[in-house]
Design a protein around this motif. Structure first.
Motif, PDB file in Angstrom:
ATOM      1  N   GLY A  10      32.007  24.602  41.260  1.00 19.74           N
ATOM      2  CA  GLY A  10      33.111  25.040  40.406  1.00 19.74           C
ATOM      3  C   GLY A  10      32.620  25.744  39.153  1.00 19.74           C
ATOM      4  O   GLY A  10      33.185  26.758  38.737  1.00 19.74           O
ATOM      5  N   LEU A  11      31.575  25.219  38.536  1.00 18.62           N
ATOM      6  CA  LEU A  11      31.016  25.848  37.340  1.00 18.62           C
ATOM      7  C   LEU A  11      30.431  27.223  37.635  1.00 18.62           C
ATOM      8  O   LEU A  11      30.581  28.153  36.849  1.00 18.62           O
ATOM      9  N   ILE A  16      30.821  33.083  37.241  1.00 16.80           N
ATOM     10  CA  ILE A  16      30.900  34.393  37.886  1.00 16.80           C
ATOM     11  C   ILE A  16      32.197  35.100  37.506  1.00 16.80           C
ATOM     12  O   ILE A  16      32.200  36.294  37.201  1.00 16.80           O
ATOM     13  N   GLY A  17      33.309  34.372  37.496  1.00 17.96           N
ATOM     14  CA  GLY A  17      34.584  34.968  37.098  1.00 17.96           C
ATOM     15  C   GLY A  17      34.575  35.425  35.655  1.00 17.96           C
ATOM     16  O   GLY A  17      35.115  36.477  35.317  1.00 17.96           O
ATOM     17  N   GLY A  18      33.965  34.645  34.775  1.00 10.86           N
ATOM     18  CA  GLY A  18      33.879  35.023  33.367  1.00 10.86           C
ATOM     19  C   GLY A  18      33.032  36.262  33.142  1.00 10.86           C
ATOM     20  O   GLY A  18      33.414  37.157  32.396  1.00 10.86           O
ATOM     21  N   VAL A  19      31.889  36.321  33.790  1.00 12.66           N
ATOM     22  CA  VAL A  19      31.016  37.496  33.665  1.00 12.66           C
ATOM     23  C   VAL A  19      31.710  38.729  34.227  1.00 12.66           C
ATOM     24  O   VAL A  19      31.655  39.807  33.631  1.00 12.66           O
ATOM     25  N   ASP A  20      32.397  38.567  35.343  1.00 10.77           N
ATOM     26  CA  ASP A  20      33.114  39.684  35.952  1.00 10.77           C
ATOM     27  C   ASP A  20      34.221  40.172  35.020  1.00 10.77           C
ATOM     28  O   ASP A  20      34.407  41.378  34.855  1.00 10.77           O
ATOM     29  N   SER A  26      40.072  42.221  33.330  1.00 11.77           N
ATOM     30  CA  SER A  26      40.750  41.148  34.064  1.00 11.77           C
ATOM     31  C   SER A  26      41.921  41.646  34.904  1.00 11.77           C
ATOM     32  O   SER A  26      42.700  40.836  35.403  1.00 11.77           O
ATOM     33  N   GLU A  27      42.073  42.947  35.071  1.00 14.98           N
ATOM     34  CA  GLU A  27      43.190  43.474  35.837  1.00 14.98           C
ATOM     35  C   GLU A  27      43.139  43.042  37.301  1.00 14.98           C
ATOM     36  O   GLU A  27      44.168  42.815  37.927  1.00 14.98           O
ATOM     37  N   HIS A  28      41.948  42.950  37.850  1.00 12.42           N
ATOM     38  CA  HIS A  28      41.828  42.604  39.270  1.00 12.42           C
ATOM     39  C   HIS A  28      42.192  41.148  39.545  1.00 12.42           C
ATOM     40  O   HIS A  28      42.521  40.807  40.663  1.00 12.42           O
ATOM     41  N   PHE A  29      42.200  40.291  38.518  1.00 16.53           N
ATOM     42  CA  PHE A  29      42.626  38.908  38.725  1.00 16.53           C
ATOM     43  C   PHE A  29      44.118  38.849  39.059  1.00 16.53           C
ATOM     44  O   PHE A  29      44.556  38.016  39.845  1.00 16.53           O
ATOM     45  N   VAL A  30      44.895  39.756  38.483  1.00 22.24           N
ATOM     46  CA  VAL A  30      46.328  39.825  38.795  1.00 22.24           C
ATOM     47  C   VAL A  30      46.505  40.251  40.250  1.00 22.24           C
ATOM     48  O   VAL A  30      47.298  39.665  40.991  1.00 22.24           O
TER      49      VAL A  30
END
Length: 47
Positions: A10-11, A16-20, A26-30
């Motif tokens: 999980g960490l 990885i999500g934070g660095v990305d 963060s548009e691709h998270f939507v």
């Protein structure tokens, strides 16, 4: 999977999500959230 392994996994995913998000925004998270919602709805259809 042990608790220690799950916590480490999980960490790593959060890191990885934070660095990305820092480098690419963060548009691709939507987009991924919408696609994940569609997947959940599709899977509920087969239930």
């Amino acid at each position: 999977m042990t608790n220690k392994t799950a916590l480490g996994f999980g960490l790593v995913l959060l890191l990885i999500g934070g660095v990305d998000a820092i480098f690419f925004g963060s548009e691709h998270f939507v987009f991924l959230g919408k696609r994940f919602y569609e997947l959940i709805e599709w899977m509920a259809f087969w239930r």
